[in-house]
Design an enzyme around this catalytic site. Structure first.
Site, short mmCIF file in Angstrom:
data_model
loop_
_atom_site.label_atom_id
_atom_site.label_comp_id
_atom_site.label_asym_id
_atom_site.label_seq_id
_atom_site.Cartn_x
_atom_site.Cartn_y
_atom_site.Cartn_z
N ASP A 94 0.83 -1.21 0.00
CA ASP A 94 0.00 0.00 0.00
C ASP A 94 0.86 1.27 0.00
OD1 ASP A 94 0.69 -0.86 2.66
OD2 ASP A 94 -0.68 0.65 3.47
N GLU A 156 0.08 -1.16 5.68
CA GLU A 156 1.20 -0.75 6.53
C GLU A 156 1.09 0.72 6.87
OE1 GLU A 156 5.16 0.77 7.67
OE2 GLU A 156 3.91 1.42 6.01
ZN LIG Z 1 6.70 2.17 4.01
#
Ligand SMILES: [Zn+2]
Length: 405
Positions: A94, A156
Protein backbone atom coordinates in the site's frame (compact mmCIF):
# COMPACT_ATOMS: atom_id res chain seq x y z
CA UNK A 1 29.47 -24.49 8.09
CA UNK A 2 29.86 -20.74 7.79
CA UNK A 3 31.18 -18.46 10.43
CA UNK A 4 29.43 -15.13 10.61
CA UNK A 5 32.66 -13.52 9.44
CA UNK A 6 32.31 -15.25 6.11
CA UNK A 7 28.88 -13.79 5.59
CA UNK A 8 30.20 -10.32 6.13
CA UNK A 9 33.03 -10.80 3.69
CA UNK A 10 30.78 -12.13 0.96
CA UNK A 11 27.93 -9.72 1.25
CA UNK A 12 30.13 -6.68 1.60
CA UNK A 13 30.73 -6.76 -2.13
CA UNK A 14 27.33 -5.46 -3.03
CA UNK A 15 28.14 -1.94 -2.00
CA UNK A 16 31.00 -1.79 -4.44
CA UNK A 17 29.52 -3.77 -7.32
CA UNK A 18 29.86 -1.45 -10.27
CA UNK A 19 26.27 -1.49 -11.46
CA UNK A 20 25.63 1.77 -13.20
CA UNK A 21 21.88 1.45 -13.15
CA UNK A 22 18.95 -0.45 -11.85
CA UNK A 23 18.20 -3.54 -13.86
CA UNK A 24 15.76 -3.27 -16.75
CA UNK A 25 13.60 -5.90 -15.04
CA UNK A 26 13.42 -3.92 -11.80
CA UNK A 27 12.28 -0.80 -13.64
CA UNK A 28 9.71 -2.70 -15.71
CA UNK A 29 8.24 -4.28 -12.60
CA UNK A 30 8.34 -0.97 -10.74
CA UNK A 31 6.40 0.60 -13.58
CA UNK A 32 3.71 -2.09 -13.21
CA UNK A 33 3.57 -1.81 -9.41
CA UNK A 34 3.28 1.98 -9.48
CA UNK A 35 0.46 1.64 -12.02
CA UNK A 36 -1.77 0.02 -9.39
CA UNK A 37 -3.45 2.64 -7.21
CA UNK A 38 -2.94 0.87 -3.89
CA UNK A 39 -3.66 3.76 -1.52
CA UNK A 40 -4.38 2.07 1.81
CA UNK A 41 -8.13 2.72 1.76
CA UNK A 42 -8.48 0.95 -1.61
CA UNK A 43 -8.25 -2.66 -2.71
CA UNK A 44 -4.79 -3.99 -3.55
CA UNK A 45 -6.16 -6.97 -5.48
CA UNK A 46 -5.03 -5.66 -8.88
CA UNK A 47 -1.44 -5.62 -7.68
CA UNK A 48 -1.89 -8.97 -5.93
CA UNK A 49 -3.16 -10.53 -9.17
CA UNK A 50 -0.13 -9.24 -11.03
CA UNK A 51 2.28 -10.63 -8.43
CA UNK A 52 0.42 -13.98 -8.37
CA UNK A 53 0.77 -14.29 -12.15
CA UNK A 54 4.43 -13.35 -11.95
CA UNK A 55 5.17 -15.98 -9.28
CA UNK A 56 3.08 -18.60 -11.07
CA UNK A 57 5.03 -18.05 -14.30
CA UNK A 58 8.23 -18.72 -12.37
CA UNK A 59 6.74 -21.79 -10.72
CA UNK A 60 7.31 -20.30 -7.26
CA UNK A 61 4.93 -21.66 -4.60
CA UNK A 62 2.93 -18.98 -2.79
CA UNK A 63 -0.12 -18.45 -0.67
CA UNK A 64 -2.51 -15.52 -0.81
CA UNK A 65 -3.99 -14.47 2.52
CA UNK A 66 -7.15 -12.43 2.00
CA UNK A 67 -8.82 -10.06 4.45
CA UNK A 68 -12.16 -11.13 5.90
CA UNK A 69 -14.09 -8.94 3.44
CA UNK A 70 -11.91 -10.12 0.56
CA UNK A 71 -10.98 -6.63 -0.63
CA UNK A 72 -7.25 -6.96 0.09
CA UNK A 73 -4.69 -9.70 0.39
CA UNK A 74 -1.13 -10.35 1.38
CA UNK A 75 1.18 -12.83 -0.31
CA UNK A 76 3.64 -15.30 1.20
CA UNK A 77 5.97 -17.04 -1.26
CA UNK A 78 8.86 -19.43 -0.79
CA UNK A 79 11.85 -20.03 -3.03
CA UNK A 80 14.22 -22.83 -2.15
CA UNK A 81 13.77 -25.92 -0.05
CA UNK A 82 11.07 -26.44 2.53
CA UNK A 83 13.44 -26.71 5.45
CA UNK A 84 14.06 -24.86 8.69
CA UNK A 85 15.69 -21.46 8.76
CA UNK A 86 15.78 -18.95 5.98
CA UNK A 87 15.38 -15.27 5.29
CA UNK A 88 12.22 -13.20 4.80
CA UNK A 89 12.14 -10.23 2.45
CA UNK A 90 9.26 -8.02 3.55
CA UNK A 91 7.49 -5.27 1.63
CA UNK A 92 4.12 -3.55 1.94
CA UNK A 93 1.97 -3.06 -1.13
CA UNK A 94 0.00 0.00 0.00
CA UNK A 95 0.90 3.65 -0.47
CA UNK A 96 -0.22 6.97 1.04
CA UNK A 97 -2.83 9.19 -0.69
CA UNK A 98 -2.00 11.78 -3.35
CA UNK A 99 -5.05 14.01 -2.81
CA UNK A 100 -4.15 17.63 -2.19
CA UNK A 101 -0.55 17.15 -3.29
CA UNK A 102 0.93 19.07 -6.18
CA UNK A 103 2.29 16.42 -8.58
CA UNK A 104 3.95 17.38 -11.89
CA UNK A 105 2.74 14.17 -13.54
CA UNK A 106 0.35 11.28 -12.94
CA UNK A 107 1.46 9.76 -9.60
CA UNK A 108 0.36 6.29 -10.77
CA UNK A 109 2.47 6.33 -13.93
CA UNK A 110 6.21 5.76 -13.58
CA UNK A 111 8.27 8.64 -14.96
CA UNK A 112 12.03 8.28 -15.33
CA UNK A 113 13.99 11.50 -15.51
CA UNK A 114 17.47 12.68 -14.50
CA UNK A 115 18.47 9.39 -12.93
CA UNK A 116 15.32 9.18 -10.84
CA UNK A 117 12.11 7.18 -11.00
CA UNK A 118 9.07 9.27 -10.04
CA UNK A 119 5.70 7.97 -8.91
CA UNK A 120 3.66 7.24 -5.78
CA UNK A 121 5.36 4.47 -3.85
CA UNK A 122 8.63 4.46 -5.83
CA UNK A 123 10.50 5.18 -2.60
CA UNK A 124 8.02 3.81 -0.03
CA UNK A 125 8.27 1.00 -0.92
CA UNK A 126 7.51 -0.36 -4.36
CA UNK A 127 11.16 0.19 -5.36
CA UNK A 128 12.31 -2.55 -2.98
CA UNK A 129 9.25 -4.63 -3.90
CA UNK A 130 10.21 -4.44 -7.60
CA UNK A 131 13.85 -5.23 -6.94
CA UNK A 132 12.82 -8.33 -4.95
CA UNK A 133 10.48 -9.56 -7.69
CA UNK A 134 13.14 -8.89 -10.32
CA UNK A 135 15.58 -11.01 -8.32
CA UNK A 136 13.12 -13.92 -8.09
CA UNK A 137 14.26 -15.69 -11.30
CA UNK A 138 17.86 -15.60 -10.03
CA UNK A 139 16.80 -16.94 -6.62
CA UNK A 140 14.87 -19.63 -8.41
CA UNK A 141 17.74 -20.60 -10.71
CA UNK A 142 20.30 -20.70 -7.92
CA UNK A 143 19.14 -23.89 -6.16
CA UNK A 144 19.14 -22.29 -2.75
CA UNK A 145 20.12 -24.34 0.26
CA UNK A 146 18.33 -21.89 2.52
CA UNK A 147 14.71 -20.93 1.85
CA UNK A 148 13.93 -17.34 1.06
CA UNK A 149 10.46 -16.01 1.72
CA UNK A 150 8.68 -13.05 0.20
CA UNK A 151 6.18 -11.45 2.57
CA UNK A 152 4.06 -8.80 0.87
CA UNK A 153 1.54 -7.07 3.15
CA UNK A 154 -1.15 -4.36 2.94
CA UNK A 155 -2.29 -1.56 5.27
CA UNK A 156 1.20 -0.75 6.53
CA UNK A 157 0.60 2.96 6.05
CA UNK A 158 -2.37 2.91 8.41
CA UNK A 159 -0.47 1.75 11.46
CA UNK A 160 1.01 -1.59 10.27
CA UNK A 161 -2.53 -2.95 10.50
CA UNK A 162 -2.30 -5.62 7.81
CA UNK A 163 0.82 -7.65 8.50
CA UNK A 164 -0.38 -9.59 11.57
CA UNK A 165 -2.25 -12.37 9.67
CA UNK A 166 0.77 -12.71 7.37
CA UNK A 167 3.15 -13.14 10.30
CA UNK A 168 0.68 -15.58 11.85
CA UNK A 169 0.81 -17.63 8.65
CA UNK A 170 4.61 -17.49 8.59
CA UNK A 171 4.60 -18.96 12.10
CA UNK A 172 2.21 -21.70 11.00
CA UNK A 173 3.87 -22.86 7.80
CA UNK A 174 7.48 -21.67 7.83
CA UNK A 175 9.90 -23.42 10.07
CA UNK A 176 11.72 -20.75 12.04
CA UNK A 177 13.03 -18.19 9.56
CA UNK A 178 16.25 -16.84 11.02
CA UNK A 179 16.18 -13.32 9.66
CA UNK A 180 13.92 -10.75 8.09
CA UNK A 181 14.83 -7.74 5.99
CA UNK A 182 12.16 -5.06 5.86
CA UNK A 183 12.91 -3.02 2.75
CA UNK A 184 11.71 0.41 3.86
CA UNK A 185 13.74 3.31 2.45
CA UNK A 186 16.91 3.62 4.56
CA UNK A 187 19.38 4.52 1.81
CA UNK A 188 20.52 0.86 2.03
CA UNK A 189 21.85 1.54 5.54
CA UNK A 190 20.92 -0.90 8.32
CA UNK A 191 18.31 0.41 10.75
CA UNK A 192 18.17 -1.68 13.91
CA UNK A 193 15.84 0.36 16.11
CA UNK A 194 12.70 2.40 15.65
CA UNK A 195 9.87 3.88 17.65
CA UNK A 196 6.57 2.19 18.36
CA UNK A 197 3.30 3.97 17.79
CA UNK A 198 -0.25 4.15 19.08
CA UNK A 199 -3.04 6.00 17.33
CA UNK A 200 -6.08 7.27 19.24
CA UNK A 201 -9.33 8.67 17.90
CA UNK A 202 -10.97 11.16 20.25
CA UNK A 203 -14.72 11.80 19.75
CA UNK A 204 -16.77 14.63 21.23
CA UNK A 205 -20.55 14.86 21.38
CA UNK A 206 -22.32 18.18 21.93
CA UNK A 207 -25.91 19.33 22.07
CA UNK A 208 -26.76 21.20 18.85
CA UNK A 209 -28.56 24.52 19.14
CA UNK A 210 -29.17 27.62 17.08
CA UNK A 211 -26.04 29.65 17.78
CA UNK A 212 -28.10 32.62 18.97
CA UNK A 213 -28.88 30.39 21.96
CA UNK A 214 -25.31 29.13 22.28
CA UNK A 215 -25.13 29.13 26.10
CA UNK A 216 -27.97 26.60 26.20
CA UNK A 217 -26.19 24.11 23.96
CA UNK A 218 -23.00 22.16 24.48
CA UNK A 219 -20.30 22.66 21.89
CA UNK A 220 -18.35 19.57 20.82
CA UNK A 221 -15.56 21.65 19.26
CA UNK A 222 -15.01 23.59 22.47
CA UNK A 223 -14.84 20.33 24.42
CA UNK A 224 -12.23 19.03 21.99
CA UNK A 225 -10.25 22.25 22.30
CA UNK A 226 -10.02 21.82 26.07
CA UNK A 227 -8.56 18.35 25.64
CA UNK A 228 -6.10 19.68 23.04
CA UNK A 229 -4.98 22.28 25.57
CA UNK A 230 -4.29 19.53 28.09
CA UNK A 231 -2.32 17.60 25.47
CA UNK A 232 -0.21 20.66 24.69
CA UNK A 233 0.73 20.77 28.36
CA UNK A 234 1.49 17.06 28.27
CA UNK A 235 4.01 17.52 25.43
CA UNK A 236 6.39 19.27 27.82
CA UNK A 237 6.25 16.31 30.22
CA UNK A 238 7.16 13.86 27.48
CA UNK A 239 10.60 15.38 26.98
CA UNK A 240 11.53 14.02 30.43
CA UNK A 241 11.36 10.42 29.19
CA UNK A 242 14.56 9.97 27.22
CA UNK A 243 16.07 6.87 25.71
CA UNK A 244 19.81 6.55 26.26
CA UNK A 245 20.08 5.41 22.61
CA UNK A 246 21.47 8.59 21.11
CA UNK A 247 21.22 7.22 17.57
CA UNK A 248 17.60 8.41 17.63
CA UNK A 249 17.20 11.86 16.06
CA UNK A 250 14.54 12.54 18.71
CA UNK A 251 15.20 10.65 21.92
CA UNK A 252 11.89 11.20 23.75
CA UNK A 253 8.32 10.16 22.95
CA UNK A 254 6.34 12.54 20.75
CA UNK A 255 2.70 13.21 20.01
CA UNK A 256 1.05 14.68 16.95
CA UNK A 257 -2.55 15.68 16.37
CA UNK A 258 -2.81 14.93 12.67
CA UNK A 259 -6.45 15.57 11.78
CA UNK A 260 -9.46 17.31 13.27
CA UNK A 261 -12.99 17.74 11.98
CA UNK A 262 -16.25 18.92 13.38
CA UNK A 263 -19.14 21.37 13.19
CA UNK A 264 -21.70 22.04 10.47
CA UNK A 265 -22.03 25.83 10.25
CA UNK A 266 -21.05 29.01 12.09
CA UNK A 267 -24.62 29.46 13.29
CA UNK A 268 -25.04 25.99 14.79
CA UNK A 269 -23.61 24.89 18.12
CA UNK A 270 -21.38 21.98 17.05
CA UNK A 271 -22.88 18.57 17.71
CA UNK A 272 -19.77 16.53 16.88
CA UNK A 273 -16.02 16.87 16.68
CA UNK A 274 -13.18 14.40 16.45
CA UNK A 275 -9.44 14.49 16.26
CA UNK A 276 -6.83 11.80 15.81
CA UNK A 277 -3.62 11.86 17.83
CA UNK A 278 -0.59 9.60 17.55
CA UNK A 279 2.03 8.73 20.11
CA UNK A 280 5.51 7.55 19.12
CA UNK A 281 7.81 6.01 21.70
CA UNK A 282 11.46 4.96 21.29
CA UNK A 283 12.37 1.57 22.82
CA UNK A 284 12.89 1.92 26.55
CA UNK A 285 10.49 4.85 27.04
CA UNK A 286 6.95 4.46 28.45
CA UNK A 287 4.69 2.74 25.94
CA UNK A 288 1.41 3.82 27.46
CA UNK A 289 2.05 7.36 28.63
CA UNK A 290 -0.44 8.95 26.24
CA UNK A 291 -3.07 6.28 26.87
CA UNK A 292 -2.77 6.91 30.62
CA UNK A 293 -2.92 10.67 30.12
CA UNK A 294 -6.00 10.43 27.89
CA UNK A 295 -7.69 8.22 30.49
CA UNK A 296 -7.14 10.89 33.15
CA UNK A 297 -8.22 13.75 30.88
CA UNK A 298 -11.36 12.01 29.59
CA UNK A 299 -12.38 10.86 33.07
CA UNK A 300 -12.75 14.54 33.97
CA UNK A 301 -15.02 15.40 31.02
CA UNK A 302 -18.62 15.71 32.25
CA UNK A 303 -21.75 14.05 30.86
CA UNK A 304 -20.14 11.58 28.44
CA UNK A 305 -19.25 14.44 26.10
CA UNK A 306 -16.03 12.77 25.05
CA UNK A 307 -14.46 9.37 24.62
CA UNK A 308 -11.31 7.97 23.06
CA UNK A 309 -10.22 4.67 21.62
CA UNK A 310 -7.05 3.19 20.17
CA UNK A 311 -7.42 2.57 16.43
CA UNK A 312 -3.98 1.13 15.63
CA UNK A 313 -0.64 0.40 17.20
CA UNK A 314 2.65 -1.29 16.55
CA UNK A 315 5.55 -2.02 18.87
CA UNK A 316 8.90 -0.30 19.02
CA UNK A 317 11.82 -2.23 17.60
CA UNK A 318 15.36 -2.89 18.79
CA UNK A 319 17.59 -5.58 17.30
CA UNK A 320 19.83 -7.15 19.93
CA UNK A 321 23.58 -6.72 19.47
CA UNK A 322 25.33 -9.62 17.81
CA UNK A 323 22.33 -10.70 15.75
CA UNK A 324 23.19 -12.74 12.68
CA UNK A 325 20.55 -10.87 10.70
CA UNK A 326 22.88 -7.91 10.87
CA UNK A 327 25.69 -9.98 9.34
CA UNK A 328 23.62 -10.15 6.18
CA UNK A 329 23.79 -6.44 5.56
CA UNK A 330 27.08 -5.32 7.04
CA UNK A 331 29.93 -3.74 5.17
CA UNK A 332 33.27 -5.50 5.35
CA UNK A 333 36.01 -3.91 7.37
CA UNK A 334 33.95 -0.93 8.53
CA UNK A 335 32.73 -0.27 12.04
CA UNK A 336 29.33 -1.79 12.57
CA UNK A 337 27.41 1.37 12.05
CA UNK A 338 23.69 1.02 12.47
CA UNK A 339 20.92 3.56 12.69
CA UNK A 340 17.81 4.26 14.72
CA UNK A 341 14.82 6.12 13.31
CA UNK A 342 11.73 7.83 14.68
CA UNK A 343 9.39 6.41 12.07
CA UNK A 344 7.96 2.94 12.34
CA UNK A 345 7.88 -0.19 10.21
CA UNK A 346 6.64 -3.75 10.39
CA UNK A 347 10.02 -4.75 11.89
CA UNK A 348 8.76 -4.58 15.47
CA UNK A 349 6.02 -7.09 14.65
CA UNK A 350 8.44 -9.53 12.98
CA UNK A 351 10.76 -9.13 15.98
CA UNK A 352 7.85 -9.86 18.35
CA UNK A 353 7.36 -13.13 16.46
CA UNK A 354 10.94 -14.06 17.35
CA UNK A 355 12.53 -13.27 13.99
CA UNK A 356 15.73 -11.18 13.97
CA UNK A 357 14.95 -8.25 11.74
CA UNK A 358 16.85 -5.44 10.06
CA UNK A 359 15.29 -2.55 8.17
CA UNK A 360 17.24 -1.90 4.99
CA UNK A 361 16.04 -0.77 1.62
CA UNK A 362 16.63 1.63 -1.25
CA UNK A 363 15.55 5.27 -1.22
CA UNK A 364 15.50 8.21 1.15
CA UNK A 365 12.68 8.47 3.69
CA UNK A 366 12.62 12.24 2.96
CA UNK A 367 11.02 11.46 -0.40
CA UNK A 368 8.41 9.13 1.07
CA UNK A 369 4.83 10.45 1.23
CA UNK A 370 5.83 13.59 -0.73
CA UNK A 371 4.41 15.00 -3.98
CA UNK A 372 6.69 13.95 -6.86
CA UNK A 373 7.95 11.07 -4.73
CA UNK A 374 11.02 9.54 -6.36
CA UNK A 375 13.80 7.05 -5.92
CA UNK A 376 17.32 7.45 -7.28
CA UNK A 377 18.03 4.77 -9.90
CA UNK A 378 21.43 4.29 -8.23
CA UNK A 379 19.60 3.23 -5.04
CA UNK A 380 17.64 0.63 -6.97
CA UNK A 381 20.87 -0.57 -8.56
CA UNK A 382 22.39 -0.90 -5.12
CA UNK A 383 19.39 -2.95 -3.95
CA UNK A 384 19.61 -5.18 -7.04
CA UNK A 385 23.28 -5.82 -6.23
CA UNK A 386 22.50 -6.53 -2.60
CA UNK A 387 19.87 -9.13 -3.51
CA UNK A 388 22.29 -10.75 -5.94
CA UNK A 389 24.86 -11.13 -3.18
CA UNK A 390 22.23 -12.39 -0.77
CA UNK A 391 21.25 -14.98 -3.34
CA UNK A 392 24.85 -16.17 -3.69
CA UNK A 393 25.16 -16.47 0.07
CA UNK A 394 21.92 -18.36 0.58
CA UNK A 395 22.87 -20.83 -2.14
CA UNK A 396 25.56 -22.00 0.30
CA UNK A 397 23.15 -22.69 3.11
CA UNK A 398 23.84 -19.65 5.26
CA UNK A 399 21.14 -19.12 7.88
CA UNK A 400 19.65 -22.51 7.32
CA UNK A 401 19.00 -24.05 10.67
CA UNK A 402 21.83 -26.34 11.62
CA UNK A 403 21.04 -29.79 12.88
CA UNK A 404 22.29 -30.51 16.37
CA UNK A 405 25.78 -32.03 16.25
ZN1 LIG B 1 6.70 2.17 4.01
Amino acid sequence: MHKSGNIVVKLARWRTLALADASKETLEILSRLVGFDTVSDRSNLGLVGYVEDYLRDLDIPFETIPTEDGTKASILARIGPQRPGGVILSAHSDVVPVEGQDWSSNPFELRIENGRAYGRGTCDMKGFFASVLAAAPKFKAEHLETPIYFAFSYDEEVGCAGVAPLIQRIREICDGPRACIVGEPTGMEPVTAHTGKQIFQCDFFGTPMHSSLAPRGRNAITAAAEVLNELNRFVAELSCFKTSDTRFPITHPTINVGTIEGGKATNIVAEYCKFVVEYRHPPGTPENALRDELSTIFAAIPDQMGRFRETASYPSFLLPNGSRALDLVQQEGEPRQTHAVNYGTEAGLFAEAGIDTVVLGPGDIQQAHQPDEFIELSELASCDAFLQELCAELSKGTLACQLPA
